[in-house]
Motif scaffolding. Sequence first.
Motif, mmCIF file in Angstrom:
data_model
loop_
_atom_site.group_PDB
_atom_site.id
_atom_site.type_symbol
_atom_site.label_atom_id
_atom_site.label_comp_id
_atom_site.label_asym_id
_atom_site.label_seq_id
_atom_site.Cartn_x
_atom_site.Cartn_y
_atom_site.Cartn_z
ATOM 1 N N ASP A 57 -9.115 2.113 2.888
ATOM 2 C CA ASP A 57 -8.967 0.699 2.521
ATOM 3 C C ASP A 57 -10.231 0.119 1.891
ATOM 4 O O ASP A 57 -10.159 -0.876 1.169
ATOM 5 C CB ASP A 57 -8.569 -0.126 3.750
ATOM 6 N N TRP A 115 -0.146 2.250 5.648
ATOM 7 C CA TRP A 115 0.286 2.705 4.323
ATOM 8 C C TRP A 115 1.687 3.307 4.399
ATOM 9 O O TRP A 115 2.024 4.006 5.350
ATOM 10 C CB TRP A 115 -0.664 3.769 3.774
ATOM 11 N N LYS A 169 0.853 -1.199 0.000
ATOM 12 C CA LYS A 169 0.000 0.000 0.000
ATOM 13 C C LYS A 169 0.882 1.240 0.000
ATOM 14 O O LYS A 169 1.594 1.493 0.976
ATOM 15 C CB LYS A 169 -0.879 0.021 1.248
#
Length: 322
Positions: free
Chosen positions: A168, A84, A56
């Motif tokens: 997400d 992330w 991510k």
Amino acid sequence: MMHTAAIRRAALPVILLFVVWAGVLFPSTSRDVMSHMPHVKVEFGHPPRSPFNETKVALLIEGRAMPHLTPLLLHYMSVVPPDWRFKFFGTNESVEHLRRSRIVRNHVDDGKLDVELLPEGFRLDGQEATSQTFTNLTFYRDVLAPAEYLLVFQTDAMMCANSGQNLDDWLIYDWVGASWYEGAKYGGNGGLSIRRVSRIIKVLENQVRQPHSQGEDVWLTSRLAMLPGAHMANGTVQKLFSAEMLYSDRPMGYHTGKGGEYLHSKNFGTKELRDHLWEYCPELKMMLPMDEERYFPDNEACPKRQNWKRDAPAELESAVLI
Ligand SMILES: *[C@@H]1O[C@H](CO)[C@@H](O)[C@H](O)[C@H]1NC(C)=O
Ligand SMILES: *[C@@H]1O[C@H](CO)[C@@H](O)[C@H](O)[C@H]1NC(C)=O
Ligand SMILES: *[C@@H]1O[C@H](CO)[C@@H](O)[C@H](O)[C@H]1NC(C)=O
Ligand SMILES: *[C@@H]1O[C@H](CO)[C@@H](O)[C@H](O)[C@H]1NC(C)=O
């Protein structure tokens, strides 16, 4: 008390001896017992597990050392889920500007953030250069590896802390961005977008964008949508993600357009709309120049009337703060 404790202490070696002896006499039973014991593994020399999910990646590419570059980047790092990673690619100028911030350097040290020059062979001066970078196979496959879920944001895009959404939840799509027209079946502005890297690589392995043709987002989304098994977000869904040219009540973020010069009328055009933006996404102000000259009409002529109360009529004496 002392008495029983003493007995226990004396009994301990006897019990231990019995256990060892039983283990020798009945090895299979003891293996059985051992297999039911909780296993504790102590390892030395291994780094602790990374708190970040390397697949991510939130990506910002910017060559200009804009005043809101550092606060913008730090804001994104606070509203994007904590696993992330962030990558910034820039020029000497913008990289140096960012690294001046101690908290930015801390995030680099922690492994949360990379602040680097855009690699050799890629350019970031202007829209065509950006479109070339964002349609380049090497860029997605090698430069961004191992990214699979990409959040692309530019300095004229803002995520709203008040939205209550989770970024997400958008990772199921190949592409999400602000739609350009009502009723769109797929496709949206790349300036604030979610992109599935492996799907883009599939497109770029088979097709090459001609320089000075469509913008990267139009070019990529029209091809991603044609891939077998495509999973594109439609206009209705994208309104919850980002708003730019179309009105949306409470999107996760906004993209303003043309580096912040375009404030589209469907979201900014009336006082009611701007009041709503101030209530819902005050962070947008970060990218708007602080041009309040009308509150400071003539400092030379009226040196005592330099502190003006906002939103009060300029001619009223009561507008002066003392
Ligand atoms: C990283 O995130 C993706 C997408 O949510 C997930 O499928 C994957 O299992 C995660 N990887 C790790 C190591 O947590
Ligand atoms: C960036 O800075 C480095 C080191 O200061 C210098 O060697 C390089 O030429 C600079 N690059 C550009 C594009 O200005
Ligand atoms: C992609 O970038 C690499 C590295 O700069 C370059 O060699 C390659 O020619 C580019 N591909 C296209 C299609 O422009
Ligand atoms: C858009 O996608 C959503 C979710 O997949 C679906 O429920 C909805 O019917 C679609 N809307 C249109 C107009 O196609």
